[in-house]
Design an enzyme around this catalytic site. Structure first.
Site, PDB file in Angstrom:
ATOM      1  N   ASP A 228      -8.768  -6.882  -4.340  1.00 31.40           N
ATOM      2  CA  ASP A 228      -8.307  -5.631  -3.717  1.00 31.40           C
ATOM      3  C   ASP A 228      -9.269  -4.502  -4.079  1.00 31.40           C
ATOM      4  OD1 ASP A 228      -6.964  -3.314  -2.867  1.00 31.40           O
ATOM      5  OD2 ASP A 228      -4.998  -4.167  -3.303  1.00 31.40           O
TER       6      ASP A 228
ATOM      7  N   HIS B 132      -6.587  -6.356  -0.107  1.00 30.73           N
ATOM      8  CA  HIS B 132      -5.522  -5.366   0.037  1.00 30.73           C
ATOM      9  C   HIS B 132      -4.682  -5.742   1.254  1.00 30.73           C
ATOM     10  CE1 HIS B 132      -3.710  -1.454  -0.727  1.00 30.73           C
ATOM     11  NE2 HIS B 132      -3.783  -1.175   0.567  1.00 30.73           N
TER      12      HIS B 132
ATOM     13  N   SER C 266       0.824  -1.200   0.000  1.00 30.80           N
ATOM     14  CA  SER C 266       0.000   0.000   0.000  1.00 30.80           C
ATOM     15  C   SER C 266       0.869   1.264   0.000  1.00 30.80           C
ATOM     16  CB  SER C 266      -0.942  -0.045   1.210  1.00 30.80           C
ATOM     17  OG  SER C 266      -1.950   0.931   1.109  1.00 30.80           O
TER      18      SER C 266
END
Length: 435
Positions: A226, A261, A142
């Site tokens: 995600d 994610h 991320s």
């Protein structure tokens, strides 16, 4: 008002430095654009949360006392930052009034407070182990993936490989102004623009020559489930490295796994498609679980040995303020895993830096899940790799504890001497001392 990047006139200020050092030119760049940057940042805090539908839900801090952590959402804003317009009579000759000055003073005050807080942390210094400077690599999730890209581009002559898990291309935010969330997390950012930015910054001497990127080994991962950083963004990252002429056999792109994610671990985590909790999931691959830490390290280094059944030591906490972490708005403590065999300079161990994601620092999740349990350390133990886990906590300027990929620490955030990149570079240099 838009954040200014290389496409919006930054290079003229950079080149005016003549023979001055890259560091001085970056300071000039930051000073010239601080007013416009301050205005954009204040609006950006409003927009960041809007990218995540469940960000306002109440949630509990996850516990790692069991193998399945409690669920919680990563992206949440504890409050709102109001944006006021000064009356025209209160504005200065430049039309911006005192907002840029006030925000700059506020940023400086926050930096001073962060430095003072970090300076009282009773953590040790990183050991100088004489690690091999030719075997430095990075990875991240991320915001940490954005930072891994930034670090490996800025110091491409010193980084041999990078692992990017659900991140975005280099210098994505500045050209998009307040729309950077939609473009850099949910859109299709143009890889060509990122590549041109890297070329221009390299030409100005504020990052390493881009030719160094071509020799890197690159691992990319995008989960099909995600919902935070969409696969289209990671496709742009892939295109960026293609433009950098990374060899096809050195550019791995895993994009068919139904992961959310998150980091994908074979040791801890929630169900594969989760987009919450501590952002670590377990995903089956055949009859086993996919081991992403092992996949990243193997792609970069070509590992010779299986992960160790047990570790020779435990992770250590170190004082990040010694390396500029306070002024970079980083946490007081970082963590490292140094295998016992690597404490001998003759071992010439590799160094791998892991950048956590937003809301994923050790203090935020209240556990050692990332720096001790994710799975990197067992591979590091058996293959002679020193693991570095720098940390960023939440603050007023960074309410979700993200690594800086849009400019809250300064407009030179993506350059070689940007506050956070420079602090981590100093940490790596410490581990290399004696080599």
């Amino acid at each position: 008002m838009r954040l200014r990047g290389v496409q919006y006139g930054a290079r003229a200020g950079l080149r005016a430095g003549g023979q001055r050092s890259g560091q001085q030119r970056e300071r000039n760049y930051r000073a010239q654009h601080i007013a416009s940057h301050s205005c954009a940042l204040r609006g950006a805090h409003h927009r960041f949360c809007s990218a995540f539908p469940r960000c306002s839900r109440a949630r509990r801090r996850p516990s790692l006392s069991t193998s399945r952590p409690q669920r919680s959402m990563l992206f949440s804003l504890p409050g709102r930052i109001s944006v006021e317009r000064l009356p025209s009579s209160s504005r200065g000759a430049n039309g911006r009034g005192h907002r840029g000055v006030n925000m700059r003073a506020f940023s400086i005050l926050l930096s001073m407070l962060a430095w003072c807080w970090a300076s009282v942390v009773t953590a040790q210094e990183l050991p100088a182990v004489g690690a091999d400077p030719a075997k430095v690599s990075v990875s991240g999730l991320s915001s940490g993936a954005f930072m891994a890209v930034q670090y490996s581009v800025a110091w491409s002559s010193e980084v041999m490989g990078v692992g990017v898990v659900a991140g975005g291309p280099y210098n994505c935010a500045p050209p998009n102004g307040l729309g950077f969330i939609n473009v850099c997390m949910r859109g299709s950012p143009p890889a060509e623009r990122s590549w041109r930015a890297a070329q221009d910054f390299a030409r100005d001497g504020v990052i390493d020559p881009v030719a160094g990127i071509a020799r890197q080994r690159v691992y990319l991962f995008s989960g099909t489930k995600d919902s935070v950083v969409l696969p289209s963004v990671m496709a742009a990252v892939h295109d960026f490295y293609g433009k950098a002429k990374v060899a096809p056999d050195a550019l791995a792109f895993v994009r068919t796994m139904p992961a959310g994610h998150a980091f994908v671990s074979a040791e801890i985590g929630e169900s594969c498609g989760e987009n919450g909790g501590i952002f670590v999931v377990e995903c089956p691959l055949g009859t086993a679980l996919y081991d992403q830490p092992g996949a990243i390290l193997n792609h970069i280094y070509g590992l010779k040995f299986k992960p160790a059944a047990s570790l020779s030591t435990t992770p250590i906490a170190f004082d990040q303020a010694r390396y500029g972490g306070g002024s970079a708005l980083m946490a007081g403590k970082g963590y490292a895993y140094v295998p016992t065999a690597c404490r001998v300079a003759a071992a010439r161990c590799a160094v791998h830096v892991v950048f956590h994601g937003c809301k994923q620092s050790a203090d935020t999740i209240g556990s050692d899940a990332i720096y001790a349990k994710l799975g990197y350390n067992r591979w590091a133990e058996s293959n002679g790799i020193v693991m570095l886990y720098p940390q960023v906590n939440a603050s007023a300027m960074n309410p979700m504890g993200c690594w800086d990929w849009w400019g809250y620490s300064g407009l030179n955030f993506q350059l070689r001497h940007g506050p956070q990149i420079d602090a981590v570079h100093q940490m790596v240099k410490r581990l290399l001392q004696g080599s």
